[in-house]
Design a protein around this motif. Sequence first.
Motif, short mmCIF file in Angstrom:
data_model
loop_
_atom_site.label_atom_id
_atom_site.label_comp_id
_atom_site.label_asym_id
_atom_site.label_seq_id
_atom_site.Cartn_x
_atom_site.Cartn_y
_atom_site.Cartn_z
N LEU A 86 100.39 141.83 86.66
CA LEU A 86 101.24 141.02 87.45
C LEU A 86 100.96 141.23 88.88
O LEU A 86 100.25 142.40 89.22
CB LEU A 86 102.76 141.68 87.59
CG LEU A 86 103.17 141.38 86.06
CD1 LEU A 86 104.63 142.18 85.96
CD2 LEU A 86 103.54 140.05 85.62
N ALA A 87 100.84 140.19 89.85
CA ALA A 87 100.35 140.22 91.21
C ALA A 87 101.11 139.24 92.02
O ALA A 87 101.60 138.25 91.71
CB ALA A 87 98.89 140.03 91.17
N ARG A 88 101.17 139.61 93.50
CA ARG A 88 101.70 138.57 94.57
C ARG A 88 100.82 138.44 95.37
O ARG A 88 99.98 139.58 96.02
CB ARG A 88 102.92 139.21 94.96
CG ARG A 88 103.49 138.50 96.07
CD ARG A 88 103.09 139.03 97.61
NE ARG A 88 103.45 137.88 98.67
CZ ARG A 88 104.70 138.44 99.09
NH1 ARG A 88 105.66 139.51 98.74
NH2 ARG A 88 105.09 137.71 100.32
N LEU A 89 100.23 137.42 95.74
CA LEU A 89 99.43 136.92 96.76
C LEU A 89 99.80 136.37 98.05
O LEU A 89 100.69 135.26 97.69
CB LEU A 89 98.13 136.13 96.33
CG LEU A 89 97.38 136.50 94.77
CD1 LEU A 89 96.52 135.54 94.47
CD2 LEU A 89 96.89 137.61 95.01
N GLU A 90 99.74 136.57 99.33
CA GLU A 90 100.21 135.98 100.42
C GLU A 90 99.13 135.20 100.98
O GLU A 90 98.42 135.48 101.76
CB GLU A 90 100.85 136.83 101.31
CG GLU A 90 101.22 136.28 102.52
CD GLU A 90 102.78 135.62 102.13
OE1 GLU A 90 103.19 134.50 102.83
OE2 GLU A 90 103.42 136.13 101.20
N LEU A 91 98.93 133.68 100.33
CA LEU A 91 98.01 132.79 101.19
C LEU A 91 98.56 132.20 102.19
O LEU A 91 99.66 132.24 102.66
CB LEU A 91 97.84 131.76 99.92
CG LEU A 91 97.15 132.61 98.65
CD1 LEU A 91 97.10 131.44 97.64
CD2 LEU A 91 95.94 133.33 98.65
N ALA A 92 97.72 131.44 102.92
CA ALA A 92 97.86 130.52 104.15
C ALA A 92 98.98 129.56 103.91
O ALA A 92 99.66 129.21 104.65
CB ALA A 92 96.68 129.95 104.54
N SER A 93 98.92 129.35 102.51
CA SER A 93 100.12 128.02 102.41
C SER A 93 101.21 128.76 101.68
O SER A 93 102.40 128.01 101.47
CB SER A 93 99.57 127.22 101.02
OG SER A 93 99.36 128.18 99.79
N GLY A 94 101.47 130.26 101.69
CA GLY A 94 102.62 130.70 101.20
C GLY A 94 102.47 131.81 100.16
O GLY A 94 101.25 131.94 99.58
N GLY A 95 103.43 132.47 99.82
CA GLY A 95 103.53 133.52 98.67
C GLY A 95 103.33 132.84 97.54
O GLY A 95 104.16 132.01 97.21
N VAL A 96 102.56 133.29 96.59
CA VAL A 96 102.74 133.25 95.14
C VAL A 96 102.53 134.61 94.17
O VAL A 96 102.26 135.55 94.69
CB VAL A 96 101.27 132.35 94.53
CG1 VAL A 96 101.46 131.06 95.18
CG2 VAL A 96 100.15 133.07 95.27
N ILE A 97 103.42 134.31 93.26
CA ILE A 97 103.52 135.66 92.24
C ILE A 97 103.74 135.13 90.89
O ILE A 97 104.19 134.14 90.38
CB ILE A 97 104.80 136.36 92.85
CG1 ILE A 97 104.88 137.70 91.98
CG2 ILE A 97 106.26 135.64 92.71
CD1 ILE A 97 106.02 138.62 92.71
N GLY A 98 103.12 136.29 90.08
CA GLY A 98 103.18 135.91 88.59
C GLY A 98 102.11 136.67 87.82
O GLY A 98 101.67 137.81 88.32
N ALA A 99 101.79 136.03 86.79
CA ALA A 99 100.72 136.67 86.04
C ALA A 99 99.21 136.22 86.14
O ALA A 99 98.99 135.00 86.17
CB ALA A 99 101.15 136.13 84.39
N THR A 100 98.34 137.39 86.27
CA THR A 100 97.01 137.07 86.38
C THR A 100 96.22 137.50 85.20
O THR A 100 96.94 138.29 84.46
CB THR A 100 96.59 137.68 87.84
OG1 THR A 100 96.62 139.01 87.46
CG2 THR A 100 97.22 137.39 89.03
N ILE A 101 95.02 137.26 85.20
CA ILE A 101 94.25 137.73 84.06
C ILE A 101 92.96 138.59 84.74
O ILE A 101 92.21 138.05 85.47
CB ILE A 101 93.38 136.76 83.05
CG1 ILE A 101 94.43 135.95 82.44
CG2 ILE A 101 92.39 137.31 82.18
CD1 ILE A 101 94.04 134.77 81.72
N PRO A 102 93.02 139.86 84.46
CA PRO A 102 91.95 140.60 85.14
C PRO A 102 90.60 140.13 84.80
O PRO A 102 90.13 139.81 83.73
CB PRO A 102 92.10 141.87 84.67
CG PRO A 102 93.48 142.13 84.12
CD PRO A 102 93.76 140.74 83.54
N GLY A 103 89.83 139.86 86.07
CA GLY A 103 88.55 139.10 86.17
C GLY A 103 88.54 137.83 86.65
O GLY A 103 87.82 136.99 86.84
N VAL A 104 89.88 137.21 86.89
CA VAL A 104 90.08 135.92 87.22
C VAL A 104 91.04 136.12 88.62
O VAL A 104 92.05 136.43 88.48
CB VAL A 104 90.76 135.03 86.18
CG1 VAL A 104 91.08 133.48 86.66
CG2 VAL A 104 89.89 134.93 84.94
#
Length: 820
Positions: free
Chosen positions: A295-313
Amino acid sequence: MGLVFRWLVRITTSLILLAVAAVGLIYFLASQSLPEYNQTLDVEGVSAPVEIIRDTANVPHILGQSDPDVFFGLGYAHAQDRLWQMTVLRRTVQGRLSEVFGQRTVHIDKLLRRLDLYGLAHRSVDVQDEYTMAALRAYSNGINARLTEINEQALGRGAPEMFLFNAPVPPWQPGDSVAIIKLMSLQLSGHLEDEVLRARTSLMLEDPALLADILPDVPGSGIAALPEYAALFPNLPRYARGTPLSETPLSPFPERGLAGASNAWTAAPSRSASGGTLLANDPHLGFTAPGIWYLARLELASGGVIGATIPGVPAISAGRSDRLGWGLTSSYLDDQDVHIEQLNPDNPEEYLTPDGYKRFQTRPSIIEIKDAAPITLTLRWTDNGPVLPGTHYDLGTITPPGHVASLSWSALSPRDTSMSASLALMNADTVRQAIDLAEDFIAPSQNLSLVDENTIGLKLVGAMPRRDLNNQSRGRIPTPGWLDRNRWQGRLPYADNPEFVAPVGGVLGNTNNKIIDRPFPRHVSYEWGDTQRVHRWERLMQSREVHTRDSFIEAQLDTVSYTARSLLPLIGADLWFTGEAAPEGTPERQRQIALDLLANWNGEMNEHLPEPLIYAAWLRALQIRLTSDELGPLAAEYKHVEPLFIERVYRDIDGASVWCDVRQSAPAETCTDMARLALDDAIIWISERYGTALESLRWGDAHQATHDHPVLGEVPVLRFFVNIRQSTSGGDNTLLRGRTSGEGPDPFQNVHGAGYRGVYDFADPDSSVFITATGQSGHFLSRYYDDQAQLWRRGEYIPMSLDIGLARAASVGVTVLNPR
């Protein structure tokens, strides 16, 4: 005697002290690699400070001045928590496991080298868009910054496993992330196995008409009759067995029936009590510890996104922003075809094409093996794809002498833009925009469920192969590769991919069920992942006029088996409430108890009930009895109960009840006889395994979720620390899916299910929730290794909030990465 006793005491004390010291040393070395979440570091590769705030569930919230800096932070966080997992995934797709694990993984490396997924991934880097290239480079730099930190500060080699399997960890490259996506395509593809099994079964059956029973088509319009496989390639053996590809936990090759599944459903504002759109998603994959999701949250220039990632991607694979939510389910698109290639009898380095004989494309590949001499493979490719040896996927059983098998597969594209599509999706604002951006998805093909503030949609994404209308098998069994009509003719237009946007009923969903009924070659697939769960989903969705976040959670966690409710009245029709009273302890009495329990059961696969175990054992024993006579040793390949097969037999559809009669016995057995004998088989098996008190059985004792460490999970003593085992509800055909292994002494172990669950409510986005099956950390000494496991088992969730204030208020650590 006293002297001997004193020396024994001294020796024993010394051994205990040595053992304590050894354990202490091992713990010290292993704990050195536990990440420090509260620190400030100077690193190379960022343009401005990056902040990684970890909330109470250890979910990193990553903030930076630019999107590349944010992706740098994600790479660093992935490497902090999942370095060993990422290393093994990369070695797997490279075909380099044997350098670390020796002979037991050689057959895996051989096949990965032949598929060349790693080489194709690195060739695909050049076709990514500029935004994606910047993200890939920054993400790689973040991983490498963690590797540098480990080396400079001697942080226990980065993971405890590195001490046992010491091997250098090369720097991460952008192509490595693309390769991980291709590896996921391999784990989610099952049509190759289905083609081979269909061909082998047709060779085994004396009556070709029986093939429609044991491998039935999903209900809907029929298809034109296929040729008999024996007619295409005569003089083939009836049965043989190759090397199982999934014999080691390190194998990325799924067993048949375990090639991916998932659930996703959405509701429009008109069907939502809150007036906002709703989305629920739980992708299903094989269980491991740690799980595949992070699980991770990224604060991008277009806004925040949060959810499930795959380690390595560097992408949120399933999750939400403030404007858009997206979920994934396996589409079961038929994106693989096996071709039988005819060799030139005068020159085995040539194969037949529509234009005559042509030389294979060949190149050598050396596999280094720990504690053994290296081996050299000659990799061969045809116009149709790579040549696969007969030892893989049991291809040797359906390949005639003087021929080889090759594979056409959309994931073998050297111009795979799926990574660019994944990153573009995170920046989309609307359902329509997301669908348009998803055209760049190549593989793995998925059903993409989408919601924005007002609209819901579902789009099948991924390259759909264009097949000739006159293809001999329509992609269902291997075909002669030298005939033009059996060869692929490119990709169908993206507009042909099924699409559903803003339906009148206001609800969309997919349980891997058949989503469209179109004639070949626009048919999508003849093999679908579900014919059962969808019925229960329809019932739950239509039982309410409007839905809420909680009703969507209720559906995700539903354990009622439509299959049990529909099949038990069929197979037990002549057994319920019949027969005379039997003495206590006799087989007849046990049968009556079992039938009484099942007669009063509502089909709920609850872990605390005895009925699910009796039902599952009965159905399994019944299928074994029905198939063993006709299929012989090939019956063992049908490891899971095929509900449509059982239904066809007991409804006698097209004469399918013939399966009940044992050809090799003089009497004519009826289906009632088979049901009674199978129930007795099941009771005997249960008694030997769990005891004779049927009323005291627990389904959860047999249906334990096996989140096992792929490497250390088989090591004595250590396995008790690294494996996560849990009693679970659900089953093969419930919405709370817990797919059973179907083999071995514990055939009902739960080995495949929802490693991630998320429910998003766009009326109040910060009330959205999610959970993973294990935890954030891949370090078994970390408290975050399994802290989510019990929440997951109990059907609980953690908040999915983009409110950075909440993350800061109860953070377990803040890491600041400053430019060096």
